[in-house]
Design an enzyme around this catalytic site. Structure first.
Site, PDB file in Angstrom:
ATOM      1  N   LEU A  34       0.809  -1.224   0.000  1.00 49.61           N
ATOM      2  CA  LEU A  34       0.000   0.000   0.000  1.00 49.61           C
ATOM      3  C   LEU A  34       0.843   1.274   0.000  1.00 49.61           C
ATOM      4  CD1 LEU A  34      -2.744  -1.099   2.562  1.00 49.61           C
ATOM      5  CD2 LEU A  34      -2.741  -1.321   0.070  1.00 49.61           C
ATOM      6  N   GLY A  37      -1.765   6.461  -2.446  1.00 49.84           N
ATOM      7  CA  GLY A  37      -2.903   6.327  -3.374  1.00 49.84           C
ATOM      8  C   GLY A  37      -3.980   5.448  -2.769  1.00 49.84           C
ATOM      9  N   HIS A  38      -3.582   4.282  -2.284  1.00 46.25           N
ATOM     10  CA  HIS A  38      -4.544   3.387  -1.633  1.00 46.25           C
ATOM     11  C   HIS A  38      -5.168   4.054  -0.410  1.00 46.25           C
ATOM     12  CE1 HIS A  38      -1.639   0.304  -3.395  1.00 46.25           C
ATOM     13  NE2 HIS A  38      -2.779  -0.084  -3.907  1.00 46.25           N
ATOM     14  N   LYS A 150      -6.424   6.089 -11.151  1.00 48.22           N
ATOM     15  CA  LYS A 150      -5.155   5.565 -11.676  1.00 48.22           C
ATOM     16  C   LYS A 150      -5.407   4.420 -12.650  1.00 48.22           C
ATOM     17  CE  LYS A 150      -0.732   4.231 -11.665  1.00 48.22           C
ATOM     18  NZ  LYS A 150      -0.824   2.809 -11.730  1.00 48.22           N
TER      19      LYS A 150
HETATM   20  P1  AMP Z   1      -4.036  -2.175  -6.659  1.00 48.73           P
HETATM   21  O1  AMP Z   1      -3.527  -2.503  -5.308  1.00 48.73           O
HETATM   22  O2  AMP Z   1      -2.985  -1.747  -7.626  1.00 48.73           O
HETATM   23  O3  AMP Z   1      -4.960  -3.238  -7.206  1.00 48.73           O
HETATM   24  O4  AMP Z   1      -4.954  -0.887  -6.482  1.00 48.73           O
HETATM   25  C1  AMP Z   1      -6.043  -0.893  -5.598  1.00 48.73           C
HETATM   26  C2  AMP Z   1      -6.850   0.369  -5.798  1.00 48.73           C
HETATM   27  O5  AMP Z   1      -6.032   1.511  -5.532  1.00 48.73           O
HETATM   28  C3  AMP Z   1      -7.369   0.531  -7.227  1.00 48.73           C
HETATM   29  O6  AMP Z   1      -8.695   1.043  -7.183  1.00 48.73           O
HETATM   30  C4  AMP Z   1      -6.406   1.526  -7.807  1.00 48.73           C
HETATM   31  O7  AMP Z   1      -6.953   2.287  -8.863  1.00 48.73           O
HETATM   32  C5  AMP Z   1      -6.131   2.409  -6.603  1.00 48.73           C
HETATM   33  N1  AMP Z   1      -4.877   3.145  -6.784  1.00 48.73           N
HETATM   34  C6  AMP Z   1      -3.658   2.629  -7.075  1.00 48.73           C
HETATM   35  N2  AMP Z   1      -2.743   3.615  -7.221  1.00 48.73           N
HETATM   36  C7  AMP Z   1      -3.409   4.789  -7.040  1.00 48.73           C
HETATM   37  C8  AMP Z   1      -3.027   6.145  -7.087  1.00 48.73           C
HETATM   38  N3  AMP Z   1      -1.783   6.539  -7.351  1.00 48.73           N
HETATM   39  N4  AMP Z   1      -3.984   7.095  -6.853  1.00 48.73           N
HETATM   40  C9  AMP Z   1      -5.260   6.725  -6.597  1.00 48.73           C
HETATM   41  N5  AMP Z   1      -5.685   5.437  -6.535  1.00 48.73           N
HETATM   42  C10 AMP Z   1      -4.773   4.486  -6.761  1.00 48.73           C
END
Ligand code: AMP
Length: 286
Positions: A34, A37-38, A150
Site C-alpha cells: 500500500l 494512493g490506496h 489511476k
Molecule cells: P491495486 O492494489 O494496484 O490493485 O490498487 C487498488 C486500488 O487503488 C485501485 O482502485 C487503484 O486504482 C487504486 N490506486 C492505485 N494507485 C493509485 C493512485 N496513485 N492514486 C489513486 N488510486 C490508486
C-alpha cells in the site's frame, strides 16, 4: 483496532452483523503493497461510511503468463499498520484456495470495454479483475466501493459490471495520487532502479504538456497524443504500449479531445506503468 479476517465465512458473518446494526459498509479492494494512493481511497470510504473493509489479495487470475505475480511486492504487516492508522476496521485477506476453490469455473467478462487499451496488451487481465471483484462484492456486501482513477479502464469496467449485474453498490472513483515529482503512485514503482524512475517521469511530464496545450486551445486528439509520445520517447529507455485519447466512459478513441481522457501505458526495463489524465478537469492532484 483493526481486525484481520482470513476466511470468507468469517467475513460474511462480520458483514452481516454490520448490516444488522444498520451500519454502512465501505470497501476498498487492493493487492497490498500500500501507498498514499490506496490510503486516499480508505480515507474517502472512512468519511462516507460507518465500517471500512480493505481487502488485500494478490489475484493470480489477473496476471498473465510471464507477468509479475511471483515478484509482486507483499508486505502485510506494513499494510496492516498503515491501514490501522487511517481508520480501517477490517483487513480482509482471503486465501487463494477460498477464492478459487478446486473446480472453480465461473468467470465474469465485461465485453467490449475489456478488449481495448489494457485489454489488448494484457489479454484476460480484466476477466481476472472482474471475477475477483464480483466475488469480493458478494462476500463483503459493501454499500460503497472506492476505486482509483489511476486504473481508469478498470473503474469504467467495474461501473459497467455493477450496472449489468444489479449490484446495489455506490461506486466512487478517487483522483490519482502522485509523488511530488509527478510520478503516479503505484506498487510497481518499487521495481524501478533510480535511472528507470527518472525515465518514467517522462510519462507524467508528457501528460502535463498535453494538458497545458489543451488548456491553451489545442483540441486535436492526434496532436495531443503525439506530444505525449514524443515526451516519453525522449527518454531512451522508455517503450510505449499505447497513448490513446478516448471518451472516458466508452473508451472509444476520439479525434476531438474535448472532455476526453489521455491514457498511457509504457514500459521501462521490465516494469510496465500506466497513467492517464482527464482533459479539462482541474484537480489538486495534478
Ligand atoms: P491495486 O492494489 O494496484 O490493485 O490498487 C487498488 C486500488 O487503488 C485501485 O482502485 C487503484 O486504482 C487504486 N490506486 C492505485 N494507485 C493509485 C493512485 N496513485 N492514486 C489513486 N488510486 C490508486
Amino acid at each position: 483496532m483493526i481486525t484481520r479476517i482470513g476466511t470468507v465465512a468469517e467475513m460474511r458473518i462480520v458483514s452481516e452483523s454490520y448490516r444488522n446494526q444498520g451500519k454502512r459498509i465501505g470497501f476498498v479492494p487492493t493487492m497490498g503493497a500500500l501507498h498514499e494512493g490506496h490510503l486516499s481511497l480508505v480515507r474517502i470510504a472512512r468519511e462516507r461510511t460507518d465500517a471500512v473493509v480493505v481487502s488485500v489479495f494478490v489475484n493470480p487470475l489477473q496476471f498473465g503468463k510471464g507477468e509479475d505475480f511471483d515478484r509482486y511486492p507483499r508486505n502485510l504487516e506494513r499494510d496492516a499498520a498503515l491501514l490501522e492508522r487511517c481508520g480501517t476496521d477490517i483487513l480482509f485477506c482471503p486465501r487463494e484456495e477460498d477464492m478459487y476453490a478446486v473446480g472453480h469455473c465461473t468467470y465474469i467478462d465485461v465485453e467490449r470495454l475489456s478488449s481495448v487499451l489494457e485489454g489488448e496488451h494484457r489479454p484476460g487481465h480484466f476477466r481476472g479483475v472482474t471475477t475477483v471483484v464480483a466475488q469480493l462484492f458478494n462476500i463483503v456486501r459493501p454499500h460503497v466501493a472506492v476505486f482509483g482513477q489511476k486504473d481508469a479502464q478498470q473503474a469504467v469496467i467495474i461501473r459497467q459490471m455493477i450496472r449489468d449485474l444489479h449490484y446495489d453498490i455506490e461506486m466512487i472513483v478517487a483522483p490519482i495520487v502522485r509523488e511530488a515529482d509527478g510520478l503516479a503512485m503505484s506498487s510497481r514503482n518499487a521495481y524501478l532502479a533510480p535511472s528507470e524512475r527518472t525515465a518514467a517521469l517522462s510519462i507524467s511530464r508528457g501528460l502535463r504538456k498535453a494538458e497545458e496545450m489543451y488548456r491553451t486551445g489545442e483540441k486535436d486528439a492526434q496532436v495531443l497524443a503525439r506530444t505525449v509520445e514524443r515526451e516519453i520517447l525522449s527518454e531512451r529507455d522508455m517503450r510505449i504500449d499505447y497513448v490513446a485519447v478516448v471518451n472516458p466512459e466508452t473508451l472509444v478513441e476520439v479525434t476531438i479531445a474535448s472532455g476526453a481522457m489521455i491514457a498511457v501505458a509504457a514500459r521501462v526495463g521490465n516494469t510496465r506503468l500506466i497513467d492517464n489524465t482527464l482533459l479539462g478537469q482541474e484537480s489538486a492532484e495534478k
